[in-house]
Design a protein around this motif. Structure first.
Motif, mmCIF file in Angstrom:
data_model
loop_
_atom_site.group_PDB
_atom_site.id
_atom_site.type_symbol
_atom_site.label_atom_id
_atom_site.label_comp_id
_atom_site.label_asym_id
_atom_site.label_seq_id
_atom_site.Cartn_x
_atom_site.Cartn_y
_atom_site.Cartn_z
ATOM 1 N N ALA A 15 0.834 -1.202 0.000
ATOM 2 C CA ALA A 15 0.000 0.000 0.000
ATOM 3 C C ALA A 15 0.872 1.256 0.000
ATOM 4 N N LEU A 16 1.960 1.221 0.767
ATOM 5 C CA LEU A 16 2.886 2.362 0.788
ATOM 6 C C LEU A 16 3.545 2.556 -0.577
ATOM 7 N N ALA A 17 3.905 1.450 -1.226
ATOM 8 C CA ALA A 17 4.539 1.545 -2.544
ATOM 9 C C ALA A 17 3.589 2.143 -3.573
ATOM 10 N N LEU A 18 2.324 1.728 -3.535
ATOM 11 C CA LEU A 18 1.343 2.267 -4.476
ATOM 12 C C LEU A 18 1.052 3.740 -4.186
ATOM 13 N N ALA A 19 1.024 4.107 -2.906
ATOM 14 C CA ALA A 19 0.833 5.511 -2.560
ATOM 15 C C ALA A 19 1.992 6.358 -3.078
ATOM 16 N N GLN A 20 3.201 5.809 -2.996
ATOM 17 C CA GLN A 20 4.373 6.508 -3.526
ATOM 18 C C GLN A 20 4.261 6.679 -5.031
ATOM 19 N N GLU A 21 3.797 5.632 -5.699
ATOM 20 C CA GLU A 21 3.605 5.714 -7.156
ATOM 21 C C GLU A 21 2.598 6.810 -7.507
ATOM 22 N N GLY A 22 1.516 6.884 -6.727
ATOM 23 C CA GLY A 22 0.505 7.905 -6.991
ATOM 24 C C GLY A 22 1.050 9.315 -6.797
ATOM 25 N N ARG A 23 1.851 9.507 -5.756
ATOM 26 C CA ARG A 23 2.444 10.831 -5.539
ATOM 27 C C ARG A 23 3.388 11.208 -6.672
#
Length: 409
Positions: free
Chosen positions: A303-311
Motif C-alpha cells: 500500500a505504501l509503494a502504491l501511494a508513492q507511485e501515486g504521488r
C-alpha cells in the motif's frame, strides 16, 4: 496515459487482488502470548545477559551477574543471548534468525553488538553487530572459540572472553592470529636412541602433518555447515526484519495516512496541469484495495509503494521505488546489482543507502519476511510470484521502468 500502461495497471490490480485472497498472513500476532524473540528482548531490557533455563547450570546466576557487570564496564551496547537452538524451534535452529528477531524487538537503538549461541555447534558462539563492523564483533567472537586457552573453557568463560575481545576492538587481528596458531602447536617428539629414535621421529612428523590437516578439515566442515544453514539458497546471509505487533499497527497507521493524503491530493489536482492524473487515481484505488485487505507487513508495504507511485504521478517527477530488500526502509537511494546466493543471474534492484552500504561491506541486508506455502518464514521475494504480487514486482524494482510500481510516467 497510454493503453499499454493502463493494461499494466489493470493486470497489476488483478494480481494484487488475487494475492490478497490466496496468500496467508505473514505477520499475525499469536494472541496475547509473546513470541520467543519478544520474551528474550523483554529480559534484555533489564539485563544485558539472557540465559535460557537449560543453560542455567553451565552459566549460573552468579556468572550471569558477573557477565553483566563485565559488559557494563566496557561501555559498549553488548547483549548476550544463550539459548539452545534446534531445527524446528522458534528460530528453526538458526542463530541468524535468533539475532534478527531479538534485534528487531529491542527498544529503538541504532548500535548493537549481539553474542548468541551457535545453531550448528552448541558449545560455540556467534557475533553480530549493527549497523556496521566498528568493533569487529563477528571476528572477535569467532576468535574466542579458537584460542588455545579456551580449548576446555566453560560456556561462561568462553562468553566472557568473547566480550573482552569485542571490547578490545581487534577482532580481525585476533582471528587471524588464532587461525595461524591452529597448525603451530604440534612439535615433533624427541627420539630416545638408535632405531627407536627413527620411530619416534616418524611420530613427530606425523603430528606435524596430521594436526594442521585435522584443523583445516574442521574449518572446512564448519564452513560447509555455515553455507548450508538456510533452507533456500537465496536466503543465505540475509537478516530478517521482524516487526512486533505494535510495529505492524504503526505501519498500518502510516499507510492509512499516506493513502488518505494521496486521495485528497488527487481530488485537489488540476486536471489540465496534471497529465498523469489518471495514473495517480489508479494507484490510489489500488492502494486502498490493498490496504483494506492487508493481512500483514508485506501487504501494508505494498500500500505504501502504491501511494508513492501515486504521488510520483501527481508531481510528474518519478523517482526510484521503495527499497527492494525492505520497502519499509523508504524510497531507494540507488540501483545496484545483486546476485542471490546459489543463482547465476544478477538482479538490478533499487536499494536504500543502508542496504547499499551492507552489500558494499559484505554484510547482510535486512529483508522483509513473508510466509511460504509450508508456513516457513522466508524473504518476501522467495514466495512464488503467482502467490505474491510483491515477489513478482519487488515493490517496483523488478518491473520495467514504464510499468506500474517501478516509475509512473
Amino acid at each position: 496515459m497510454s493503453t499499454d500502461a493502463k493494461r499494466v495497471i489493470t493486470a497489476l490490480a488483478a494480481l494484487l487482488l488475487t494475492a490478497l485472497t490466496t496468500t496467508g498472513t505473514a505477520g499475525a500476532a499469536d494472541g496475547g502470548t509473546p513470541s520467543a524473540g519478544q520474551r528474550i528482548a523483554n529480559a534484555l531490557r533489564t539485563s544485558p545477559v539472557y540465559v535460557d533455563e537449560s543453560y542455567a547450570e553451565a552459566v549460573p546466576p552468579s556468572r550471569q551477574r558477573q557477565l553483566a557487570d563485565r559488559i557494563r564496564r566496557t561501555g559498549l551496547p553488548i547483549k548476550v543471548v544463550l539459548t539452545p537452538l534446534t531445527k524446528g524451534d522458534a528460530f528453526d535452529g538458526e542463530s541468524d534468525l535468533l539475532a534478527g528477531a531479538v534485534r528487531d524487538r529491542l527498544p529503538e537503538r541504532r548500535d548493537l553488538v549481539l553474542i548468541t549461541s551457535d545453531g550448528d555447534f552448541p558449545d560455540s558462539l556467534q557475533g553480530y553487530e549493527w549497523p556496521g563492523d566498528t568493533h569487529q564483533a563477528r571476528r572477535a567472537v569467532a576468535a574466542a572459540g579458537f584460542l588455545d586457552e579456551m580449548r576446555d573453557a566453560s560456556l561462561a568463560d568462553l562468553t566472557a572472553k568473547a566480550v573482552d575481545l569485542v571490547a578490545e576492538g581487534k577482532g580481525e587481528q585476533r582471528y587471524d592470529e588464532a587461525m595461524s596458531d591452529l597448525g603451530g602447536s604440534a612439535h615433533p617428539t624427541r627420539s630416545g636412541s638408535g632405531a627407536a629414535g627413527s620411530g619416534s621421529g616418524m611420530t613427530g612428523w606425523w603430528l606435524l602433518i596430521a594436526v594442521p590437516a585435522l584443523a583445516l578439515t574442521a574449518l572446512a566442515t564448519r564452513a560447509t555447515l555455515l553455507r548450508s544453514r538456510t533452507s533456500s539458497p537465496a536466503v543465505a546471509h540475509l537478516v530478517f526484519a521482524t516487526a512486533r505487533a505494535a510495529d505492524e499497527a504503526q505501519v498500518r497507521r502510516r499507510a492509512e495516512a499516506e493513502v488518505l493524503a494521496l486521495g485528497e491530493a488527487t481530488r485537489a489536482a488540476d486536471v489540465a496541469a496534471t497529465p498523469n492524473l489518471q495514473q495517480a487515481l489508479d494507484a490510489y484505488a489500488a492502494a486502498g484495495t490493498v490496504l483494506d485487505g492487508a493481512r500483514g507487513l508485506p501487504d501494508l508495504a505494498g500500500a505504501l509503494a502504491l501511494a508513492q507511485e501515486g504521488r510520483d504521478a501527481l508531481t510528474g517527477s518519478p523517482g526510484l521505488p521503495l527499497c527492494f530488500f525492505n520497502p519499509l526502509h523508504g524510497r531507494a537511494a540507488l540501483r545496484t546489482g545483486w546476485r542471490p546466493l546459489g543463482r547465476r543471474d544478477r538482479l538490478d534492484v533499487a536499494v536504500c543507502q543502508e542496504c547499499a552500504d551492507a552489500l558494499r561491506d559484505r554484510r547482510a541486508p535486512e529483508v522483509l519476511p513473508d510466509t511460504d506455502e509450508d508456513g516457513r518464514r522466508v524473504p518476501y521475494f522467495e514466495v512464488p510470484a503467482g502467490r505474491s504480487a510483491w515477489a513478482a514486482s519487488g515493490y517496483g524494482s523488478l518491473m520495467p521502468p514504464s510499468a506500474g510500481l517501478a516509475r509512473a510516467r
